[in-house]
Motif scaffolding. Structure first.
Motif, PDB file in Angstrom:
ATOM      1  N   ARG A  49       4.319 -36.159   8.487  1.00 63.08           N
ATOM      2  CA  ARG A  49       3.434 -35.210   8.174  1.00 63.08           C
ATOM      3  C   ARG A  49       3.930 -33.771   7.992  1.00 63.08           C
ATOM      4  O   ARG A  49       3.947 -32.921   7.687  1.00 63.08           O
ATOM      5  N   CYS A  52       6.327 -32.823   5.359  1.00 64.51           N
ATOM      6  CA  CYS A  52       5.922 -32.739   4.026  1.00 64.51           C
ATOM      7  C   CYS A  52       6.559 -31.558   3.244  1.00 64.51           C
ATOM      8  O   CYS A  52       6.570 -30.353   3.894  1.00 64.51           O
ATOM      9  N   CYS A  54       5.486 -30.544   0.223  1.00 62.67           N
ATOM     10  CA  CYS A  54       4.625 -29.976  -0.731  1.00 62.67           C
ATOM     11  C   CYS A  54       4.789 -28.456  -0.839  1.00 62.67           C
ATOM     12  O   CYS A  54       4.862 -27.746   0.162  1.00 62.67           O
ATOM     13  N   CYS A  57       2.997 -27.063   2.144  1.00 66.54           N
ATOM     14  CA  CYS A  57       3.533 -26.887   3.326  1.00 66.54           C
ATOM     15  C   CYS A  57       4.787 -26.080   3.552  1.00 66.54           C
ATOM     16  O   CYS A  57       4.961 -25.709   4.555  1.00 66.54           O
ATOM     17  N   HIS A  96      -4.492 -34.988   1.630  1.00 72.56           N
ATOM     18  CA  HIS A  96      -3.341 -34.441   1.381  1.00 72.56           C
ATOM     19  C   HIS A  96      -2.186 -35.574   1.267  1.00 72.56           C
ATOM     20  O   HIS A  96      -2.476 -36.641   1.630  1.00 72.56           O
ATOM     21  N   ARG A  97      -1.268 -35.157   0.201  1.00 73.57           N
ATOM     22  CA  ARG A  97      -0.364 -36.204  -0.069  1.00 73.57           C
ATOM     23  C   ARG A  97       0.883 -35.899  -0.037  1.00 73.57           C
ATOM     24  O   ARG A  97       1.325 -34.544  -0.235  1.00 73.57           O
TER      25      ARG A  97
END
Ligand code: OGA
Ligand code: ZN
Ligand code: ZN
Length: 395
Positions: A49, A52, A54, A57, A96-97
């Protein structure tokens, strides 16, 4: 929320380029990723996490982290993990992914097998290992071709030194070569300095006396990383060059005198350099290990040793260990001794490979070297950027 990964995160570490993802299993604290070679690597949920990549982030353009480290529950568990197109897709309880490519995961896996594989590719040497065929490079090739440049830098990283030939005697060539890697490291000696016998030397280097093997700028907190010594003319009698693999000497000390080795990695030596307008001091151990307990640097210049500033109980052990190291590093088995000819440039990792020279007789002819430094960070950065740009296979 996108599955995107920013450009910097996607750097491919070539040594892992062949591993693909076979499966991902959810465990209590981590995901166990199985690789195509059958090996398993755990990745903690908190770690995933936190990494991440993305757009939420990490800033999409700057590439730097914007996430709050304190916002991740330590008992976080993914709600779903799947492998798709050789990537690990993770869905978190808040929807969240995150997406991680196999290459990125392989490059950053922290199980012991993976960490052992990602050790720096150092090849320790004795004089006999390099005397016949020292690692070399050709000036015009590394100047004009990025693949030749990368190959040269990797050789320099592996052996801690190379001899660059074909540099001629032009005074601008050594900074030009160094700047092929990065900007120059400055010091009280200037960015580019002349090594020759001078009437009023502010360093033993600027005399004609023998220089026992040493590292440069030991009295500074950060020793310069890559050192260049370009031979412009060498017509004097004597003045042969010496290179010694400091990590090989340290390792030999560990094997034959563990107590001395343990003292040298712990007790700080003190170093000081002074001239009319400079006074720089540093206290650090002669041998330093990094966070992985691998050799990090050697710091040794007897010419600049200063009064010790250590616990009184450490004084005798220090001198015993310092003497043992000093004796070991001058054993002929470690000393690669050679003569720099005009047009040759010795380039070495000043934090690993110690350098020196025999005394020379300035009345028999001229001897003139020109030198400069580039810091280790910038040297390693250049390697990574060149690897990012090419599909050159590491190791
Ligand atoms: C130096 C040095 C070696 C030589 O200038 O730092 O060690 O061969 N010179 O003169
Ligand atoms: Zn994210
Ligand atoms: Zn030196």
């Amino acid at each position: 929320v996108s599955f995107g990964q920013n450009q910097y995160m996607a750097v491919i570490e070539q040594g892992h380029a062949t591993l693909t993802l076979t499966s991902a299993l959810r465990d209590t604290n981590w995901v166990t990723v199985r690789w195509s070679n059958g090996h398993d690597s755990p990745f903690h949920y908190v770690w995933l996490r936190d990494n991440c990549g993305c757009a939420e982030c990490r800033h999409v353009i700057a590439g730097e982290r914007m996430s709050d480290p304190a916002s991740i529950p330590l008992d976080l568990i993914a709600t779903d993990v799947v492998t798709v197109d050789d990537s690990l897709l993770v869905t978190w309880p808040d929807a969240h992914r995150s997406s991680f490519s196999a290459q990125w995961l392989a490059a950053h896996a922290y199980d012991s097998v993976s960490r052992a594989r990602s050790r720096r590719p150092l090849q320790l040497w004795n004089a006999a290992d390099v005397a016949e065929a020292p690692p070399t490079a050709q000036f015009d090739e590394v100047m004009s071709d990025d693949t030749a440049l990368l190959e040269w830098l990797l050789r320099l990283q592996t052996y801690g030194f190379t001899i660059v030939r074909g540099m001629g005697s032009s005074p601008g060539n050594v900074p030009m070569l160094a700047k092929r890697i990065a900007f120059l490291r400055d010091s009280n000696f200037g960015q580019v300095w002349e090594v020759r016998s001078e009437p009023k030397p502010d360093s033993l280097a600027y005399t004609s006396v023998k220089l026992t093997a040493h590292t440069d700028l030991v009295s500074r907190e950060a020793q310069p990383g890559v050192q260049f010594l370009h031979c412009m003319v060498n017509e004097a009698q004597g003045g042969e060059s010496i290179l010694v693999d400091g990590f090989a000497v340290a390792e030999a000390l560990r094997q034959q005198n563990l107590e001395a080795w343990q003292t040298l990695i712990r007790v700080p030596a003190a170093f000081r350099y002074q001239n009319d307008d400079t006074d720089v001091c540093a206290s650090f151990p002669v041998i330093r290990l990094d966070h992985r307990n691998e050799y990090f640097e050697v710091r040794y210049s007897n010419a600049l040793l200063a009064p010790l500033d250590c616990d009184r109980d450490d004084v005798l052990p220090f001198y015993a260990a310092y003497q043992a190291f000093s004796l070991l590093l001058r054993e002929p088995r470690f000393e690669y001794s050679f003569r720099l000819e005009a047009g040759d440039c010795e380039v070495f990792d000043n934090r690993r490979v110690m350098h020196g020279r025999q005394a020379f007789d300035p009345n028999t002819g001229r001897r003139h070297l020109q030198g400069c430094y580039v810091d280790t960070d910038d040297f390693l950065s250049r390697i990574r950027v060149l690897q990012r740009q090419s599909d050159f296979r590491l190791r």
